[in-house]
Design a protein around this motif. Structure first.
Motif, mmCIF file in Angstrom:
data_model
loop_
_atom_site.group_PDB
_atom_site.id
_atom_site.type_symbol
_atom_site.label_atom_id
_atom_site.label_comp_id
_atom_site.label_asym_id
_atom_site.label_seq_id
_atom_site.Cartn_x
_atom_site.Cartn_y
_atom_site.Cartn_z
ATOM 1 N N LEU A 205 -58.849 17.689 30.108
ATOM 2 C CA LEU A 205 -58.795 16.686 29.106
ATOM 3 C C LEU A 205 -60.281 16.104 29.133
ATOM 4 O O LEU A 205 -60.905 15.898 30.023
ATOM 5 N N VAL A 206 -60.782 15.843 27.698
ATOM 6 C CA VAL A 206 -62.186 15.472 27.693
ATOM 7 C C VAL A 206 -61.974 14.018 26.965
ATOM 8 O O VAL A 206 -61.509 14.061 25.901
ATOM 9 N N ASP A 207 -62.820 12.950 27.527
ATOM 10 C CA ASP A 207 -62.779 11.604 26.707
ATOM 11 C C ASP A 207 -64.106 10.998 27.039
ATOM 12 O O ASP A 207 -64.920 11.438 28.099
ATOM 13 N N ASP A 208 -64.204 9.780 26.613
ATOM 14 C CA ASP A 208 -65.796 8.905 26.825
ATOM 15 C C ASP A 208 -65.437 8.342 28.060
ATOM 16 O O ASP A 208 -66.128 8.198 28.933
ATOM 17 N N VAL A 209 -64.205 7.697 28.315
ATOM 18 C CA VAL A 209 -64.217 6.360 29.185
ATOM 19 C C VAL A 209 -62.919 6.323 29.766
ATOM 20 O O VAL A 209 -61.757 6.487 28.849
ATOM 21 N N LEU A 210 -62.669 6.252 30.979
ATOM 22 C CA LEU A 210 -61.307 6.050 31.574
ATOM 23 C C LEU A 210 -61.087 4.614 32.190
ATOM 24 O O LEU A 210 -62.042 4.282 32.959
ATOM 25 N N THR A 211 -60.268 3.931 31.566
ATOM 26 C CA THR A 211 -60.078 2.500 31.892
ATOM 27 C C THR A 211 -58.846 2.326 32.820
ATOM 28 O O THR A 211 -59.074 2.162 34.154
ATOM 29 N N THR A 212 -57.828 2.325 32.485
ATOM 30 C CA THR A 212 -56.665 2.115 33.042
ATOM 31 C C THR A 212 -55.911 3.542 33.388
ATOM 32 O O THR A 212 -55.199 3.751 34.450
ATOM 33 N N GLY A 213 -56.425 4.650 32.787
ATOM 34 C CA GLY A 213 -55.754 5.670 32.866
ATOM 35 C C GLY A 213 -54.403 6.046 32.050
ATOM 36 O O GLY A 213 -53.708 7.261 32.273
ATOM 37 N N ALA A 214 -54.005 5.084 31.414
ATOM 38 C CA ALA A 214 -52.927 5.281 30.602
ATOM 39 C C ALA A 214 -52.703 6.427 29.663
ATOM 40 O O ALA A 214 -51.876 7.200 29.458
ATOM 41 N N THR A 215 -54.053 6.543 29.033
ATOM 42 C CA THR A 215 -54.011 7.615 27.885
ATOM 43 C C THR A 215 -53.976 9.021 28.674
ATOM 44 O O THR A 215 -53.353 9.866 28.201
ATOM 45 N N ALA A 216 -54.922 9.099 29.662
ATOM 46 C CA ALA A 216 -54.749 10.484 30.517
ATOM 47 C C ALA A 216 -53.594 10.724 30.948
ATOM 48 O O ALA A 216 -52.992 11.684 31.053
ATOM 49 N N GLU A 217 -52.601 9.860 31.591
ATOM 50 C CA GLU A 217 -51.597 9.929 32.151
ATOM 51 C C GLU A 217 -50.626 10.413 30.867
ATOM 52 O O GLU A 217 -49.647 11.426 31.512
ATOM 53 N N SER A 218 -50.595 9.907 29.854
ATOM 54 C CA SER A 218 -49.542 10.247 28.895
ATOM 55 C C SER A 218 -49.777 11.434 28.496
ATOM 56 O O SER A 218 -48.955 12.431 28.337
ATOM 57 N N LEU A 219 -50.984 11.776 28.183
ATOM 58 C CA LEU A 219 -51.421 13.410 27.858
ATOM 59 C C LEU A 219 -51.170 14.339 28.787
ATOM 60 O O LEU A 219 -50.521 15.436 28.621
ATOM 61 N N ALA A 220 -51.542 13.975 30.178
ATOM 62 C CA ALA A 220 -51.081 14.966 31.388
ATOM 63 C C ALA A 220 -49.532 15.090 31.399
ATOM 64 O O ALA A 220 -49.352 16.445 31.823
ATOM 65 N N HIS A 221 -48.837 14.086 31.247
ATOM 66 C CA HIS A 221 -47.475 14.108 31.588
ATOM 67 C C HIS A 221 -46.968 15.123 30.334
ATOM 68 O O HIS A 221 -46.124 16.137 30.448
ATOM 69 N N LEU A 222 -47.423 15.069 29.034
ATOM 70 C CA LEU A 222 -47.263 15.858 27.951
ATOM 71 C C LEU A 222 -47.348 17.273 28.310
ATOM 72 O O LEU A 222 -46.409 18.333 28.000
ATOM 73 N N LEU A 223 -48.466 17.388 28.931
ATOM 74 C CA LEU A 223 -48.982 18.912 29.117
ATOM 75 C C LEU A 223 -48.243 19.595 30.286
ATOM 76 O O LEU A 223 -47.865 20.774 30.191
#
Length: 244
Positions: A205-223
């Motif tokens: 995944l590519v993003d600008d900033v990781l804060t709590t990791g909630a977005t990354a976790e949601s997408l990683a879980h989906l993938l």
């Protein structure tokens, strides 16, 4: 330098041989528009969690959150803490459409990732930018994660799939929310586009900033649910814990 002399707007020429530093306006030392002194003074991430990259006092540690509940992603690879001047550069890129700043950060991130690959980081099969909701992308005019992906793909020699991840629910802006609220907001916010084939693949995944990791976790879980073998996260900056 104006590459369109009859236009009232300045357009940055990335192909100039002699670059000026975008941070201090002094002459840059190499092909990128940043001088050695400014690059050295960036808030490079030192000690951090080996999974989520949360800043920690020393190297080789895993934070309590990742030990208690391992995330769906395997590793976050990030060069900087979210601190001055990186925070200002990202804000100007994302909210003021200062694309040369984003391009510079993307080039520096690609250098960081190539060094990480040389040091043993597993190279993924492809890049997936974190999607924006359609309404927010229309308002902003671009998706900063997608642009970063476009700037990372050629130097890393990795394919970019800009449309495989979709944001199907427009959640409120996440910046000022705590981790629990972010997680609630992101339930069912993302989907895989029809025809996306991630089964058995190692994706990043590519993003600008990781804060709590909630977005990354949601997408990683989906993938992972769709069969991805491994999910990593590449971003520009990682925020420290509040108060650190």
């Amino acid at each position: 330098m104006r590459c369109q002399p009859h236009s009232p707007h300045q357009v940055y020429n990335w192909l100039k041989n002699k670059q000026a530093c975008l941070l201090c306006d002094e002459a840059a030392d190499g092909t990128l528009p940043i001088c050695t002194n400014c690059e050295a003074e960036l808030p490079w991430l030192s000690g951090h969690c080996q999974v989520c990259a949360l800043p920690l006092p020393s190297h080789g540690l895993v934070c309590g959150g990742c030990l208690k509940k391992p995330p769906s992603f395997t590793k976050v690879e990030v060069p900087w803490r979210y601190a001055f001047p990186i925070d200002s550069l990202i804000t100007r890129f994302k909210h003021q459409a200062k694309w040369p700043l984003g391009r510079l950060l993307g080039e520096l991130l690609s250098h960081h990732l190539r060094h990480a690959f040389d040091d043993g980081l597993r190279k993924p099969d492809l890049l997936l930018p974190v999607p924006l909701a359609d309404k927010r992308q229309r308002q902003r005019g671009f998706n900063q994660a997608s642009l970063l992906g476009e700037w990372l793909s050629p130097p890393l020699q990795l394919p970019l799939q800009k449309d495989w991840l979709q944001r199907v629910i427009d959640t409120p802006a996440q910046q000022q929310l705590d981790a629990a609220t972010r997680k609630r907001n992101l339930r069912k916010a993302f989907a895989l586009a029809p025809g996306s084939q991630v089964s058995g693949l190692h994706v990043a995944l590519v993003d600008d900033v990781l804060t709590t990791g909630a977005t990354a976790e949601s997408l990683a879980h989906l993938l992972k649910k769709a069969g991805a073998a491994r999910v990593d996260v590449y971003c520009l900056a990682r925020t420290p814990k509040p108060g650190d």
